[in-house]
Design a protein around this motif. Structure first.
Motif, PDB file in Angstrom:
ATOM      1  N   LEU A   6       2.675  11.833  -1.127  1.00 47.01           N
ATOM      2  CA  LEU A   6       3.368  10.814  -0.342  1.00 47.01           C
ATOM      3  C   LEU A   6       3.318  11.159   1.144  1.00 47.01           C
ATOM      4  O   LEU A   6       3.103  10.283   1.984  1.00 47.01           O
ATOM      5  CB  LEU A   6       4.821  10.696  -0.819  1.00 47.01           C
ATOM      6  N   ARG A   7       3.466  12.426   1.483  1.00 52.98           N
ATOM      7  CA  ARG A   7       3.382  12.854   2.873  1.00 52.98           C
ATOM      8  C   ARG A   7       2.006  12.513   3.452  1.00 52.98           C
ATOM      9  O   ARG A   7       1.900  12.005   4.564  1.00 52.98           O
ATOM     10  CB  ARG A   7       3.649  14.361   2.967  1.00 52.98           C
ATOM     11  N   ASN A   8       0.950  12.755   2.683  1.00 53.73           N
ATOM     12  CA  ASN A   8      -0.407  12.418   3.131  1.00 53.73           C
ATOM     13  C   ASN A   8      -0.576  10.917   3.315  1.00 53.73           C
ATOM     14  O   ASN A   8      -1.210  10.470   4.266  1.00 53.73           O
ATOM     15  CB  ASN A   8      -1.448  12.940   2.143  1.00 53.73           C
ATOM     16  N   GLU A   9      -0.012  10.134   2.393  1.00 57.27           N
ATOM     17  CA  GLU A   9      -0.115   8.671   2.519  1.00 57.27           C
ATOM     18  C   GLU A   9       0.584   8.183   3.778  1.00 57.27           C
ATOM     19  O   GLU A   9       0.082   7.306   4.484  1.00 57.27           O
ATOM     20  CB  GLU A   9       0.472   7.997   1.286  1.00 57.27           C
ATOM     21  N   TYR A  10       1.760   8.754   4.105  1.00 54.04           N
ATOM     22  CA  TYR A  10       2.459   8.357   5.324  1.00 54.04           C
ATOM     23  C   TYR A  10       1.660   8.734   6.560  1.00 54.04           C
ATOM     24  O   TYR A  10       1.601   7.982   7.530  1.00 54.04           O
ATOM     25  CB  TYR A  10       3.849   8.991   5.398  1.00 54.04           C
ATOM     26  N   GLN A  11       1.054   9.906   6.530  1.00 50.23           N
ATOM     27  CA  GLN A  11       0.242  10.321   7.665  1.00 50.23           C
ATOM     28  C   GLN A  11      -0.941   9.375   7.849  1.00 50.23           C
ATOM     29  O   GLN A  11      -1.252   8.972   8.967  1.00 50.23           O
ATOM     30  CB  GLN A  11      -0.237  11.757   7.482  1.00 50.23           C
ATOM     31  N   GLU A  12      -1.597   9.002   6.749  1.00 50.99           N
ATOM     32  CA  GLU A  12      -2.713   8.059   6.825  1.00 50.99           C
ATOM     33  C   GLU A  12      -2.241   6.707   7.336  1.00 50.99           C
ATOM     34  O   GLU A  12      -2.902   6.079   8.166  1.00 50.99           O
ATOM     35  CB  GLU A  12      -3.362   7.903   5.454  1.00 50.99           C
ATOM     36  N   LEU A  13      -1.089   6.249   6.848  1.00 51.00           N
ATOM     37  CA  LEU A  13      -0.538   4.971   7.276  1.00 51.00           C
ATOM     38  C   LEU A  13      -0.208   5.010   8.764  1.00 51.00           C
ATOM     39  O   LEU A  13      -0.515   4.074   9.501  1.00 51.00           O
ATOM     40  CB  LEU A  13       0.710   4.641   6.452  1.00 51.00           C
ATOM     41  N   SER A  14       0.366   6.089   9.233  1.00 48.42           N
ATOM     42  CA  SER A  14       0.699   6.225  10.654  1.00 48.42           C
ATOM     43  C   SER A  14      -0.554   6.208  11.514  1.00 48.42           C
ATOM     44  O   SER A  14      -0.571   5.613  12.587  1.00 48.42           O
ATOM     45  CB  SER A  14       1.478   7.517  10.897  1.00 48.42           C
ATOM     46  N   ILE A  15      -1.614   6.850  11.039  1.00 45.58           N
ATOM     47  CA  ILE A  15      -2.882   6.865  11.777  1.00 45.58           C
ATOM     48  C   ILE A  15      -3.460   5.461  11.877  1.00 45.58           C
ATOM     49  O   ILE A  15      -3.880   5.020  12.943  1.00 45.58           O
ATOM     50  CB  ILE A  15      -3.889   7.835  11.119  1.00 45.58           C
ATOM     51  N   THR A  78      -0.852  -2.381   0.814  1.00 41.11           N
ATOM     52  CA  THR A  78      -2.277  -2.460   1.118  1.00 41.11           C
ATOM     53  C   THR A  78      -2.880  -1.070   1.287  1.00 41.11           C
ATOM     54  O   THR A  78      -3.975  -0.801   0.808  1.00 41.11           O
ATOM     55  CB  THR A  78      -2.505  -3.285   2.406  1.00 41.11           C
ATOM     56  N   ILE A  79      -2.164  -0.191   1.956  1.00 39.37           N
ATOM     57  CA  ILE A  79      -2.728   1.110   2.301  1.00 39.37           C
ATOM     58  C   ILE A  79      -2.494   2.172   1.229  1.00 39.37           C
ATOM     59  O   ILE A  79      -3.341   3.020   1.013  1.00 39.37           O
ATOM     60  CB  ILE A  79      -2.184   1.565   3.666  1.00 39.37           C
ATOM     61  N   THR A  80      -1.359   2.142   0.562  1.00 39.14           N
ATOM     62  CA  THR A  80      -1.088   3.162  -0.449  1.00 39.14           C
ATOM     63  C   THR A  80      -1.395   2.615  -1.829  1.00 39.14           C
ATOM     64  O   THR A  80      -1.041   1.497  -2.160  1.00 39.14           O
ATOM     65  CB  THR A  80       0.377   3.635  -0.402  1.00 39.14           C
ATOM     66  N   SER A  81      -2.020   3.439  -2.611  1.00 36.87           N
ATOM     67  CA  SER A  81      -2.380   3.008  -3.966  1.00 36.87           C
ATOM     68  C   SER A  81      -1.348   3.439  -4.995  1.00 36.87           C
ATOM     69  O   SER A  81      -1.399   3.019  -6.136  1.00 36.87           O
ATOM     70  CB  SER A  81      -3.740   3.588  -4.343  1.00 36.87           C
ATOM     71  N   ALA A  82      -0.402   4.281  -4.590  1.00 40.54           N
ATOM     72  CA  ALA A  82       0.538   4.856  -5.551  1.00 40.54           C
ATOM     73  C   ALA A  82       1.801   4.013  -5.746  1.00 40.54           C
ATOM     74  O   ALA A  82       2.652   4.378  -6.529  1.00 40.54           O
ATOM     75  CB  ALA A  82       0.928   6.265  -5.112  1.00 40.54           C
ATOM     76  N   VAL A  83       1.937   2.910  -5.021  1.00 44.05           N
ATOM     77  CA  VAL A  83       3.144   2.089  -5.174  1.00 44.05           C
ATOM     78  C   VAL A  83       3.044   1.324  -6.478  1.00 44.05           C
ATOM     79  O   VAL A  83       2.187   0.465  -6.644  1.00 44.05           O
ATOM     80  CB  VAL A  83       3.315   1.118  -3.980  1.00 44.05           C
ATOM     81  N   SER A  84       3.914   1.667  -7.398  1.00 37.03           N
ATOM     82  CA  SER A  84       3.827   1.062  -8.729  1.00 37.03           C
ATOM     83  C   SER A  84       4.887  -0.001  -8.974  1.00 37.03           C
ATOM     84  O   SER A  84       4.761  -0.787  -9.896  1.00 37.03           O
ATOM     85  CB  SER A  84       3.919   2.150  -9.800  1.00 37.03           C
ATOM     86  N   ASN A  85       5.951  -0.007  -8.168  1.00 37.06           N
ATOM     87  CA  ASN A  85       6.984  -1.027  -8.382  1.00 37.06           C
ATOM     88  C   ASN A  85       7.673  -1.371  -7.063  1.00 37.06           C
ATOM     89  O   ASN A  85       7.505  -0.684  -6.061  1.00 37.06           O
ATOM     90  CB  ASN A  85       7.991  -0.553  -9.435  1.00 37.06           C
ATOM     91  N   LYS A  86       8.441  -2.433  -7.087  1.00 34.75           N
ATOM     92  CA  LYS A  86       9.106  -2.922  -5.868  1.00 34.75           C
ATOM     93  C   LYS A  86      10.069  -1.895  -5.288  1.00 34.75           C
ATOM     94  O   LYS A  86      10.136  -1.713  -4.082  1.00 34.75           O
ATOM     95  CB  LYS A  86       9.869  -4.224  -6.165  1.00 34.75           C
ATOM     96  N   PHE A  87      10.852  -1.243  -6.160  1.00 33.19           N
ATOM     97  CA  PHE A  87      11.840  -0.288  -5.673  1.00 33.19           C
ATOM     98  C   PHE A  87      11.164   0.859  -4.937  1.00 33.19           C
ATOM     99  O   PHE A  87      11.601   1.270  -3.861  1.00 33.19           O
ATOM    100  CB  PHE A  87      12.698   0.224  -6.834  1.00 33.19           C
ATOM    101  N   SER A  88      10.092   1.375  -5.493  1.00 28.47           N
ATOM    102  CA  SER A  88       9.333   2.443  -4.846  1.00 28.47           C
ATOM    103  C   SER A  88       8.781   1.969  -3.508  1.00 28.47           C
ATOM    104  O   SER A  88       8.818   2.698  -2.511  1.00 28.47           O
ATOM    105  CB  SER A  88       8.202   2.890  -5.767  1.00 28.47           C
ATOM    106  N   CYS A  89       8.293   0.762  -3.473  1.00 31.79           N
ATOM    107  CA  CYS A  89       7.760   0.191  -2.232  1.00 31.79           C
ATOM    108  C   CYS A  89       8.867   0.063  -1.182  1.00 31.79           C
ATOM    109  O   CYS A  89       8.665   0.388  -0.018  1.00 31.79           O
ATOM    110  CB  CYS A  89       7.122  -1.165  -2.512  1.00 31.79           C
ATOM    111  N   ILE A  90      10.040  -0.399  -1.593  1.00 29.72           N
ATOM    112  CA  ILE A  90      11.166  -0.540  -0.664  1.00 29.72           C
ATOM    113  C   ILE A  90      11.541   0.814  -0.075  1.00 29.72           C
ATOM    114  O   ILE A  90      11.750   0.941   1.132  1.00 29.72           O
ATOM    115  CB  ILE A  90      12.367  -1.212  -1.359  1.00 29.72           C
TER     116      ILE A  90
END
Length: 102
Positions: A6-15, A78-90
């Motif tokens: 998740l930390r890597n995904e946030y870093q990629e999203l921030s970039i 769009t950017i993260t592939s690991a979001v499996s449900n709405k709550f996790s996305c929120i």
């Protein structure tokens, strides 16, 4: 607290967000896009509780699906592939919103 993935995904999203060149777009166009996609963009914490309640009531009362996604939710999905449900996305959107400026 965040997993390494998740930390890597946030870093990629921030970039991606920081490297996006939108200077050639007019501010009027960007404002129009924001209003059309997410009316309460400047006032919610990454997800729109009012839209979530509206969509829930629409489903329960009218048995009709309605969208409630914010711009952040669309971006995270769009950017993260690991979001499996709405709550996790929120949760991810709230965290992302707290880290990035609008």
């Amino acid at each position: 607290l965040l997993s390494p993935q998740l930390r890597n995904e946030y870093q990629e999203l921030s970039i991606v967000v920081s490297n996006t060149n939108h200077q050639h777009l007019s501010q009027n166009f960007l404002n129009t896009l924001i209003v059309a996609e997410d009316k309460r963009y400047l006032s919610h914490p990454g997800f729109d509780p009012i839209a979530v309640v509206r969509a829930f009531l629409s489903l329960v009362v009218k048995q009709k699906l309605q969208g409630a996604s914010t711009i952040e939710q669309q971006l995270v999905r769009t950017i993260t592939s690991a979001v499996s449900n709405k709550f996790s996305c929120i949760l991810r959107c709230v965290d992302f919103d707290s880290r990035e400026s609008r």
